[in-house]
Structures are given as structure tokens and as C-alpha cells.
Motif scaffolding. Structure first.
Motif, short mmCIF file in Angstrom:
data_model
loop_
_atom_site.label_atom_id
_atom_site.label_comp_id
_atom_site.label_asym_id
_atom_site.label_seq_id
_atom_site.Cartn_x
_atom_site.Cartn_y
_atom_site.Cartn_z
N ASN A 1 0.83 -1.20 0.00
CA ASN A 1 0.00 0.00 0.00
C ASN A 1 0.87 1.26 0.00
O ASN A 1 0.69 2.17 0.80
CB ASN A 1 -0.97 -0.01 1.19
CG ASN A 1 -2.10 0.97 0.99
OD1 ASN A 1 -2.43 1.34 -0.14
ND2 ASN A 1 -2.69 1.42 2.08
N THR A 2 1.86 1.27 -0.87
CA THR A 2 2.79 2.40 -0.98
C THR A 2 2.91 2.81 -2.44
O THR A 2 2.32 2.19 -3.32
CB THR A 2 4.19 1.98 -0.50
OG1 THR A 2 4.70 0.98 -1.40
CG2 THR A 2 4.19 1.43 0.90
N GLY A 3 3.72 3.80 -2.69
CA GLY A 3 4.11 4.11 -4.05
C GLY A 3 5.20 3.14 -4.45
O GLY A 3 5.85 2.54 -3.60
N GLY A 4 5.43 2.96 -5.73
CA GLY A 4 6.49 2.06 -6.19
C GLY A 4 7.81 2.81 -6.26
O GLY A 4 7.87 3.95 -6.66
N PHE A 5 8.87 2.18 -5.82
CA PHE A 5 10.20 2.77 -5.95
C PHE A 5 11.26 1.69 -5.92
O PHE A 5 11.00 0.53 -5.65
CB PHE A 5 10.45 3.86 -4.90
CG PHE A 5 10.20 3.45 -3.48
CD1 PHE A 5 11.24 3.00 -2.68
CD2 PHE A 5 8.93 3.54 -2.93
CE1 PHE A 5 11.01 2.63 -1.37
CE2 PHE A 5 8.70 3.18 -1.62
CZ PHE A 5 9.74 2.72 -0.83
#
Length: 101
Positions: free
Chosen positions: A84-88
Motif C-alpha cells: 500500500n505504498t508508491g512504487g520505488f
């Protein structure tokens, strides 16, 4: 901790062959290449948008490139759907000497 996946050692590079005239994504057409050898001369520099450095080092690459490729699995890819985060992408670079540009 945030769930992560190891770095990739192989990937394909995409090229936008056909883009819609109105800017929508309806009729976009991509072509994907697995190695630099697969890229036609018309898409290579100076004529085209793809570069050899966009591809993973192959088995015939220089020893330094193969060594760097072996380290790719030590990187971390954080994917948005796993935590449940942004992709990096996470990697640590160590400078061993100073070189003039």
C-alpha cells in the motif's frame, strides 16, 4: 517493514511504435526488445531513441558489466500493490575513487 522484491537481472525495453494523434492511450502500440542485438539500426543512436545502456548486460558483456549485473539482485524493488505504498527502487552506491568529468 515494507515488503520488497529483489532486483531484476533481465528485462525488456519498450519503444512506442504508434501513438494516437489525439493524445489518448487508446491506440498506443509498443514494441519490446530483450537485448540490444534485437534493436533494429533505425532505433539505435543517432537515429533512434534506444540506447545500449538501457539493457541488462548479456553473457558476452565485459567482466565489469557482468559483475555489476550480479549485484542487481541485492537491490530492492518496492511495489505499490505489496505494501500500500508508491512504487520505488532502492540501491546503495559506493564511490571508490574520484574521476574528473
Amino acid at each position: 517493514p515494507v515488503p520488497s522484491s529483489p532486483g531484476l537481472t533481465t528485462w525488456k525495453v519498450g519503444y512506442l511504435k504508434k501513438a494516437p494523434m489525439d493524445g489518448s492511450s487508446a491506440e498506443r502500440e509498443f514494441e519490446y526488445f530483450g537485448t540490444w542485438a534485437d534493436v533494429p539500426p533505425s532505433l539505435q543512436p543517432i537515429k533512434g531513441p534506444l540506447r545500449e545502456t538501457m539493457f541488462p548486460p548479456g553473457p558476452d558483456a565485459a567482466a565489469a558489466d557482468r559483475s555489476a549485473a550480479a549485484q542487481l539482485v541485492k537491490c530492492a524493488r518496492v511495489l505499490p500493490h505489496t505494501g500500500n505504498t508508491g512504487g520505488f527502487f532502492v540501491a546503495v552506491f559506493t564511490k571508490h575513487s574520484h574521476k574528473e568529468a
